[in-house]
Design a protein around this motif. Sequence first.
Motif, PDB file in Angstrom:
ATOM      1  N   CYS A 106      57.870  53.923  32.578  1.00 20.17           N
ATOM      2  CA  CYS A 106      58.103  53.757  31.142  1.00 20.17           C
ATOM      3  C   CYS A 106      57.437  52.474  30.653  1.00 20.17           C
ATOM      4  N   HIS A 120      59.522  53.896  26.332  1.00 16.57           N
ATOM      5  CA  HIS A 120      59.065  55.277  26.203  1.00 16.57           C
ATOM      6  C   HIS A 120      58.443  55.723  27.535  1.00 16.57           C
ATOM      7  N   GLY A 171      56.717  60.542  26.628  1.00 23.99           N
ATOM      8  CA  GLY A 171      56.699  60.166  25.213  1.00 23.99           C
ATOM      9  C   GLY A 171      58.082  59.924  24.642  1.00 23.99           C
ATOM     10  N   GLU A 172      59.120  60.392  25.336  1.00 22.17           N
ATOM     11  CA  GLU A 172      60.491  60.212  24.849  1.00 22.17           C
ATOM     12  C   GLU A 172      61.088  58.907  25.368  1.00 22.17           C
ATOM     13  N   LEU A 173      62.182  58.479  24.758  1.00 23.32           N
ATOM     14  CA  LEU A 173      62.886  57.276  25.204  1.00 23.32           C
ATOM     15  C   LEU A 173      63.550  57.556  26.544  1.00 23.32           C
TER      16      LEU A 173
END
Length: 201
Positions: A80, A85, A103-105
């Motif tokens: 990350c 992210h 791409g997500e948290l």
Amino acid sequence: KVLQGKYVVLEDVYFPEFTGGHSGYQSIKAVPTYKKKEVVGGILIREDVTKRKHAENALRESEEKYRSMMESMKDASYICSSDLHIEYMNTAMINRTGADATGELCYKAIYDMDKKCSWCVFDKIKKGDHVDYEVADPKDNHYYSVTNSLISHSNGTISKLTIFHDITQIKNIEAQLQQAQKMESIGTLAGGIAHDFNNIL
């Protein structure tokens, strides 16, 4: 094309042999020349980009090698960015979460939480520390030994590599051992008390 008045760019053209008898890559640009608004010829610019091309190939091979290593790992892992992210998930992590969450948290994708984990170690990682800890995942009720390492990029940015190793079975064995030791201690205590009473009698 140049004689038709077009500007031509050819990137990374491989030549088995060019000036000096060496093979390599060249970047070629060609522009038309005009006389009284008519194309009468062209100018050709050739740049030797062999070193850059070799460096790019070496970098790509290195990335492919380490990606292959990550994909072959049984332990779930992800990378990350400093803003939390997800930049990469290996197959084991995708299988664990049920989807590729690139791409997500991270706290949402990994732990299904709505805010940053209270145990997040990114601030320590930024200082170059290597951080290990154990965590009980509320999503699957498993225990994991988690390792966190810093990744420094050539552009100055940093990322965090996190690897999850499932230690649920070890934790269960430890709990059973502790319970057995507790029962053994109780048995020893009870035996001692019985012995004392016997002496009194």
